[in-house]
Design a protein around this motif. Structure first.
Motif, PDB file in Angstrom:
ATOM      1  N   SER A  65       0.654  -3.231  -8.089  1.00 31.17           N
ATOM      2  CA  SER A  65      -0.741  -3.630  -7.871  1.00 31.17           C
ATOM      3  C   SER A  65      -0.915  -5.134  -8.042  1.00 31.17           C
TER       4      SER A  65
ATOM      5  N   SER B 141       1.933   6.550  -7.007  1.00 32.45           N
ATOM      6  CA  SER B 141       0.816   7.401  -7.423  1.00 32.45           C
ATOM      7  C   SER B 141       1.140   8.891  -7.261  1.00 32.45           C
ATOM      8  N   THR B 142       2.139   9.209  -6.430  1.00 30.24           N
ATOM      9  CA  THR B 142       2.527  10.611  -6.241  1.00 30.24           C
ATOM     10  C   THR B 142       3.623  11.060  -7.192  1.00 30.24           C
TER      11      THR B 142
ATOM     12  N   SER C 106       6.717  10.779   5.287  1.00 30.90           N
ATOM     13  CA  SER C 106       5.337  10.448   5.648  1.00 30.90           C
ATOM     14  C   SER C 106       5.209  10.171   7.142  1.00 30.90           C
TER      15      SER C 106
ATOM     16  N   TRP D  72       1.113   3.936  -3.063  1.00 26.30           N
ATOM     17  CA  TRP D  72       0.916   5.352  -2.729  1.00 26.30           C
ATOM     18  C   TRP D  72       2.082   6.190  -3.243  1.00 26.30           C
ATOM     19  N   TYR D  73       3.300   5.684  -3.044  1.00 26.52           N
ATOM     20  CA  TYR D  73       4.496   6.394  -3.516  1.00 26.52           C
ATOM     21  C   TYR D  73       4.456   6.573  -5.034  1.00 26.52           C
TER      22      TYR D  73
ATOM     23  N   PRO E 146       0.819  -1.222   0.000  1.00 27.51           N
ATOM     24  CA  PRO E 146       0.000   0.000   0.000  1.00 27.51           C
ATOM     25  C   PRO E 146       0.850   1.269   0.000  1.00 27.51           C
ATOM     26  N   ILE E 147       1.978   1.246   0.723  1.00 26.87           N
ATOM     27  CA  ILE E 147       2.866   2.415   0.753  1.00 26.87           C
ATOM     28  C   ILE E 147       3.567   2.580  -0.591  1.00 26.87           C
TER      29      ILE E 147
END
Length: 332
Positions: A72, A56-57, A314, A53-54, A49-50
């Protein structure tokens, strides 16, 4: 029903015969893989998940999108495989848990879903090789990389389409058989069952060539860039590219094992049902894809300095925000 255990086969004529009894090695393998899959599940749900998230930024580019897709897929494998297989690994063998059941009256949808996972694993292998090729093209010749990128992407699209088509044929061509060792479905038609692995062998051999070649070229390029640097060279190497190379080296290792396994089956047409051969089959079909997901997550965490910085930032922001909120409340 446990995965490893006695091997009872039901053929087309509803004849039931025992290939071998279960033994202590079967019990050990069931518990060993259950513990291993639980560890992979913990790694997957903790890191991916991290990582997603990384990604996606980050700035949207084709490599970033590929990284996001691979992460994914790894997250999905890390969750699905343990949930689907650990209960069966820890359960007991019963009289109806056939080792091979040819043309059964009914097949669970979960068995078809487990067979579909092979396609997902193939997609990840293809995407990792594609990512390594694209990154090398970009760092070596950024100006003309766009035209070369389109050709490379078209080639990998055709390879992926052929793999998906062969998988669909494999699980749909009648008669079909259920195989307990990987809890999945495959065709029992001898001609098709011998032809499709040759297609997969050829495609995996081609990917093995590309993956090994471009991993080596990228390592050489990074080493030369490191040597030629006049400043602190270790800081000038793109850590994300190193992470890609590390993941692709493990990916190439899996391809080597898959190709070797396919060659062995085609040459010797193995029908052995020993505990050791069950271990080899289950490792090839189920163990390695899950280990690959965990390896990708851990290697990216350890190698990518930008990701480690993202995690630290984070965590620091999460520590600062509660303190700021508390000070605001006190001031009120």
């Amino acid at each position: 029903m446990a995965i490893f255990g006695n091997a009872t086969v039901r053929d087309n004529d509803d004849m039931i015969f025992l290939l071998r009894d279960g033994n202590n090695w079967d019990v050990f393998f069931n518990y060993f893989f259950a513990a291993l899959f639980i560890c992979c599940l913990i790694i997957g749900i903790t890191l991916y998940p991290i990582i997603i998230w990384y990604h996606s930024t980050q700035k949207k580019s084709l490599p970033t999108i590929l990284f996001l897709l691979i992460s994914s897929i790894d997250l999905f494998k890390s969750i699905y495989s343990p949930i689907a297989l650990v209960p069966k690994l820890l359960s007991s063998i019963n009289d109806t848990s056939y080792y091979v059941d040819i043309n059964p009256s009914s097949i669970s949808w979960t068995s078809y879903a487990n067979s579909a996972i092979f396609t997902v694993c193939d997609m990840e292998i293809d995407l990792l090789v594609l990512l390594c090729v694209l990154r090398y093209i970009h760092i070596k010749d950024p100006i003309v990389s766009a035209s070369k990128r389109n050709i490379v992407c078209a080639f990998f699209f055709i390879v992926g389409l052929l793999k998906i088509s062969s998988r669909i044929i494999e699980v749909q061509w009648k008669p079909v058989a259920y195989f307990r060792i990987f809890d999945g479905v495959s065709t029992a038609n001898i001609t098709v069952a011998r032809t499709l692995p040759l297609i997969g062998l050829s495609l995996n051999g081609l990917l093995l060539l590309f993956g090994g070649l471009f991993s080596t070229l990228t390592i050489i390029h990074l080493k030369n860039a490191d040597t030629a640097s006049s400043e602190v060279s270790s800081r000038n190497i793109d850590k994300s590219i190193q992470a890609i190379v590390a993941m692709n080296v493990f990916n190439v290792l899996i391809l080597v094992i898959n190709v070797s396994y396919s060659i062995y089956l085609n040459i010797f047409n193995n029908n052995n049902s020993s505990s050791f051969w069950d271990f080899v089959e289950f490792t090839n079909y189920r163990g390695l894809p899950l280990l690959q997901s965990s390896f990708n997550a851990v290697s990216f965490l350890l190698i990518s300095s930008s990701f480690k910085g993202f995690v630290r930032t984070s965590l620091q922001s999460r520590r600062v925000n509660p303190v700021m909120m508390q000070s605001e409340v006190e001031s009120i």
